[in-house]
Design an enzyme around this catalytic site. Structure first.
Site, PDB file in Angstrom:
ATOM      1  N   THR A   1      23.779 -36.378  64.762  1.00 15.73           N
ATOM      2  CA  THR A   1      23.498 -35.413  63.693  1.00 15.73           C
ATOM      3  C   THR A   1      23.002 -36.144  62.455  1.00 15.73           C
ATOM      4  OG1 THR A   1      25.250 -34.074  64.667  1.00 15.73           O
ATOM      5  CG2 THR A   1      24.494 -33.429  62.471  1.00 15.73           C
TER       6      THR A   1
ATOM      7  N   LYS B   1       1.087 -37.953  69.708  1.00 12.79           N
ATOM      8  CA  LYS B   1       1.918 -38.120  68.502  1.00 12.79           C
ATOM      9  C   LYS B   1       2.027 -39.594  68.124  1.00 12.79           C
ATOM     10  CE  LYS B   1       5.822 -36.093  66.182  1.00 12.79           C
ATOM     11  NZ  LYS B   1       6.490 -37.180  65.489  1.00 12.79           N
TER      12      LYS B   1
HETATM   13  N1  LIG Z   1      13.021 -37.939  60.435  1.00 17.73           N
HETATM   14  C1  LIG Z   1      11.883 -37.368  60.787  1.00 17.73           C
HETATM   15  O1  LIG Z   1      11.237 -36.706  59.960  1.00 17.73           O
HETATM   16  C2  LIG Z   1      11.374 -37.463  62.182  1.00 17.73           C
HETATM   17  C3  LIG Z   1      12.061 -38.171  63.169  1.00 17.73           C
HETATM   18  N2  LIG Z   1      11.587 -38.155  64.449  1.00 17.73           N
HETATM   19  C4  LIG Z   1      12.309 -38.859  65.494  1.00 17.73           C
HETATM   20  O2  LIG Z   1      13.558 -38.202  65.678  1.00 17.73           O
HETATM   21  C5  LIG Z   1      14.564 -39.121  66.149  1.00 17.73           C
HETATM   22  C6  LIG Z   1      15.765 -39.040  65.211  1.00 17.73           C
HETATM   23  O3  LIG Z   1      15.353 -39.503  63.934  1.00 17.73           O
HETATM   24  P1  LIG Z   1      16.141 -39.195  62.588  1.00 17.73           P
HETATM   25  O4  LIG Z   1      16.793 -37.881  62.649  1.00 17.73           O
HETATM   26  O5  LIG Z   1      15.205 -39.489  61.483  1.00 17.73           O
HETATM   27  O6  LIG Z   1      17.271 -40.328  62.643  1.00 17.73           O
HETATM   28  P2  LIG Z   1      18.596 -40.468  61.757  1.00 17.73           P
HETATM   29  O7  LIG Z   1      18.840 -41.923  61.617  1.00 17.73           O
HETATM   30  O8  LIG Z   1      18.497 -39.654  60.513  1.00 17.73           O
HETATM   31  O9  LIG Z   1      19.714 -39.803  62.664  1.00 17.73           O
HETATM   32  C7  LIG Z   1      20.223 -40.386  63.835  1.00 17.73           C
HETATM   33  C8  LIG Z   1      21.649 -39.883  63.987  1.00 17.73           C
HETATM   34  O10 LIG Z   1      22.166 -40.274  65.247  1.00 17.73           O
HETATM   35  C9  LIG Z   1      23.521 -40.664  65.035  1.00 17.73           C
HETATM   36  N3  LIG Z   1      24.020 -41.525  66.101  1.00 17.73           N
HETATM   37  C10 LIG Z   1      23.500 -42.675  66.569  1.00 17.73           C
HETATM   38  N4  LIG Z   1      24.297 -43.187  67.523  1.00 17.73           N
HETATM   39  C11 LIG Z   1      25.343 -42.330  67.651  1.00 17.73           C
HETATM   40  C12 LIG Z   1      26.511 -42.321  68.455  1.00 17.73           C
HETATM   41  N5  LIG Z   1      26.756 -43.298  69.328  1.00 17.73           N
HETATM   42  N6  LIG Z   1      27.376 -41.295  68.306  1.00 17.73           N
HETATM   43  C13 LIG Z   1      27.139 -40.318  67.427  1.00 17.73           C
HETATM   44  N7  LIG Z   1      26.057 -40.269  66.631  1.00 17.73           N
HETATM   45  C14 LIG Z   1      25.170 -41.275  66.745  1.00 17.73           C
HETATM   46  C15 LIG Z   1      23.472 -41.401  63.713  1.00 17.73           C
HETATM   47  O11 LIG Z   1      24.788 -41.559  63.201  1.00 17.73           O
HETATM   48  P3  LIG Z   1      25.187 -42.795  62.220  1.00 17.73           P
HETATM   49  O12 LIG Z   1      25.064 -42.268  60.841  1.00 17.73           O
HETATM   50  O13 LIG Z   1      26.591 -43.115  62.569  1.00 17.73           O
HETATM   51  O14 LIG Z   1      24.240 -43.915  62.507  1.00 17.73           O
HETATM   52  C16 LIG Z   1      22.598 -40.448  62.919  1.00 17.73           C
HETATM   53  O15 LIG Z   1      23.346 -39.415  62.364  1.00 17.73           O
HETATM   54  C17 LIG Z   1      13.868 -40.486  66.181  1.00 17.73           C
HETATM   55  O16 LIG Z   1      13.392 -40.755  67.474  1.00 17.73           O
HETATM   56  C18 LIG Z   1      12.673 -40.311  65.214  1.00 17.73           C
HETATM   57  O17 LIG Z   1      11.601 -41.185  65.503  1.00 17.73           O
HETATM   58  C19 LIG Z   1      10.501 -37.425  64.819  1.00 17.73           C
HETATM   59  C20 LIG Z   1       9.791 -36.725  63.885  1.00 17.73           C
HETATM   60  C21 LIG Z   1      10.130 -36.739  62.497  1.00 17.73           C
HETATM   61  C1  LIG Z   2       3.929 -37.424  62.014  1.00 16.42           C
HETATM   62  C2  LIG Z   2       4.984 -36.608  61.328  1.00 16.42           C
HETATM   63  C3  LIG Z   2       5.109 -36.976  59.892  1.00 16.42           C
HETATM   64  C4  LIG Z   2       4.533 -35.167  61.315  1.00 16.42           C
HETATM   65  O1  LIG Z   2       3.972 -34.798  62.523  1.00 16.42           O
HETATM   66  C5  LIG Z   2       6.258 -36.786  62.101  1.00 16.42           C
HETATM   67  O2  LIG Z   2       6.644 -35.882  62.796  1.00 16.42           O
HETATM   68  C6  LIG Z   2       6.947 -38.096  62.199  1.00 16.42           C
HETATM   69  O3  LIG Z   2       7.283 -38.717  61.177  1.00 16.42           O
HETATM   70  O4  LIG Z   2       7.192 -38.529  63.323  1.00 16.42           O
END
Ligand SMILES: NC(=O)C1=CN([C@@H]2O[C@H](COP(=O)(O)OP(=O)(O)OC[C@H]3O[C@@H](n4cnc5c(N)ncnc54)[C@H](OP(=O)(O)O)[C@@H]3O)[C@@H](O)[C@H]2O)C=CC1
Ligand SMILES: CC(C)(CO)C(=O)C(=O)O
Length: 318
Positions: A13, A196
């Site tokens: 989360t 992407k």
């Molecule tokens: N942010 C964005 O705008 C975008 C992200 N993405 C992709 O989405 C995915 C997620 O990214 P994002 O949300 O930014 O990442 P974050 O770092 O914000 O969130 C990852 C979460 O996973 C949790 N986590 C990791 N390991 C565990 C575990 N063992 N047990 C419980 N929780 C765990 C982390 O907790 P903890 O705090 O403890 O580390 C953290 O809350 C990635 O692949 C990213 O490339 C894709 C498009 C856009």
């Molecule tokens: C490319 C972008 C900003 C919007 O599509 C995104 O989703 C990412 O950061 O992975």
């Protein structure tokens, strides 16, 4: 309030898990959140999304868990940890999965489903979900949502024929749409992941190496050219691997990015917090697939090696 028909689990989360989980819960779905470092903050204060699209959103009563063993069996599991955690999280995903569960990797990069599949049960369906969104964690339990928000779904593998696969994808799309999120089914997950990647391979790594957000990267002639050269190389690699892409995709993505607010990709946040970067999924796997197709990616490889150096220096030895 839990009034949905499917039980949903969010595995990880953070920015993505917090945003989509909160939106699904607000739409009446029964959502259960697996947390780690932010568990105490979320149980004390709930989840908040400061959205520049939807306004300030708050989920007061969060069904939060520290361990998957305590979660009820979930019909849909949205995995939103970084890809670097997938192997370690596989037992938790299996533990939280109801029989015939649908597991969706809401993650960037290539090959993530291929790597996780052998660690799941045969009765489980595996899908990919590509999130077009700009979001990050601002403080424990608080996500800032800057722009966009769509999630596109594609089936990877599982015990389903073509008709059942389509039904599962449609069901997932409907879950998101009912929560006010744009969503479309994707006929080819692999093609969509390559597409992407054109954006992520260029902007994620260059934001880290040049310590710059998207607007800064595009404003400067040299960095804009670097971005364009990496994007074109990934576009070429996708085509060499047999995927057809929309015409002028790099130019369209550059124009779309110029219209976005200042944005720091999630790899930038990982680097700043000394967390591992998603180098395998965003660089190593594409480089290997391109090499297999006989296509060299020298620019992307330079970027990858420089990021590996930084990643190694950030991790404790041993
Ligand atoms: N942010 C964005 O705008 C975008 C992200 N993405 C992709 O989405 C995915 C997620 O990214 P994002 O949300 O930014 O990442 P974050 O770092 O914000 O969130 C990852 C979460 O996973 C949790 N986590 C990791 N390991 C565990 C575990 N063992 N047990 C419980 N929780 C765990 C982390 O907790 P903890 O705090 O403890 O580390 C953290 O809350 C990635 O692949 C990213 O490339 C894709 C498009 C856009
Ligand atoms: C490319 C972008 C900003 C919007 O599509 C995104 O989703 C990412 O950061 O992975």
């Amino acid at each position: 309030m839990a009034s949905g028909h499917s039980r949903i689990g969010i595995i990880g989360t953070g920015a993505i898990g917090g945003f989509y989980g909160l939106m699904l819960a607000r739409a009446g779905q029964d959502v259960h959140f697996l947390l780690r470092s932010e568990y105490a903050a979320v149980t004390a204060r709930g989840l908040r999304v400061e959205s520049q699209v939807h306004g300030a959103l708050q989920l007061d009563s969060v069904q939060a868990y520290r361990q998957a063993a305590d979660m009820p069996p979930c019909d849909w599991l949205f995995v939103a940890a970084k890809t670097t955690s997938n192997a370690a999280l596989a037992p938790a995903i299996v533990q939280a999965a109801a029989p015939g569960a649908k597991v969706v990797l809401l993650q960037n990069g290539l090959g993530v489903e291929d790597a996780l599949r052998p660690l799941l049960r045969d009765d489980m369906h595996l899908l990919g979900g590509l999130c077009a969104i700009c979001a990050h964690r601002a403080e424990p339990g608080v996500v800032v949502h800057q722009a966009l928000g769509a999630v596109n779904l594609g089936y990877h593998t599982g015990p389903a024929d073509a008709e059942q696969r389509q039904r599962i994808v449609d069901e997932g799309v409907a879950l998101f749409r009912a929560a006010g999120i744009d969503s479309t089914g994707m006929p080819s997950l692999a093609q969509a992941r390559w597409m992407k990647l054109i954006w992520n391979a260029a902007f994620n790594g260059l934001s880290v190496l040049l310590d710059a957000d998207t607007r800064t990267l595009l404003r400067n002639d040299d960095s804009r050219e670097l971005v364009r050269l990496v994007m074109q190389e990934v576009e070429g690699a996708a085509q060499a691997c047999g995927y057809t892409l929309p015409p002028a995709i790099t130019e369209k993505m550059l124009q779309g990015t110029a219209a976005m607010p200042d944005y720091l990709p999630s790899m930038y946040h990982d680097r700043r917090a000394h967390r591992p970067m998603e180098l395998e999924a965003i660089y190593a796997v594409p480089l290997a697939q391109a090499a297999q197709a006989g296509y060299a990616m020298p620019r992307t490889e330079v970027l990858y090696r420089a990021l590996c150096f930084l990643d190694a220096a950030a991790q404790p030895p041993g």
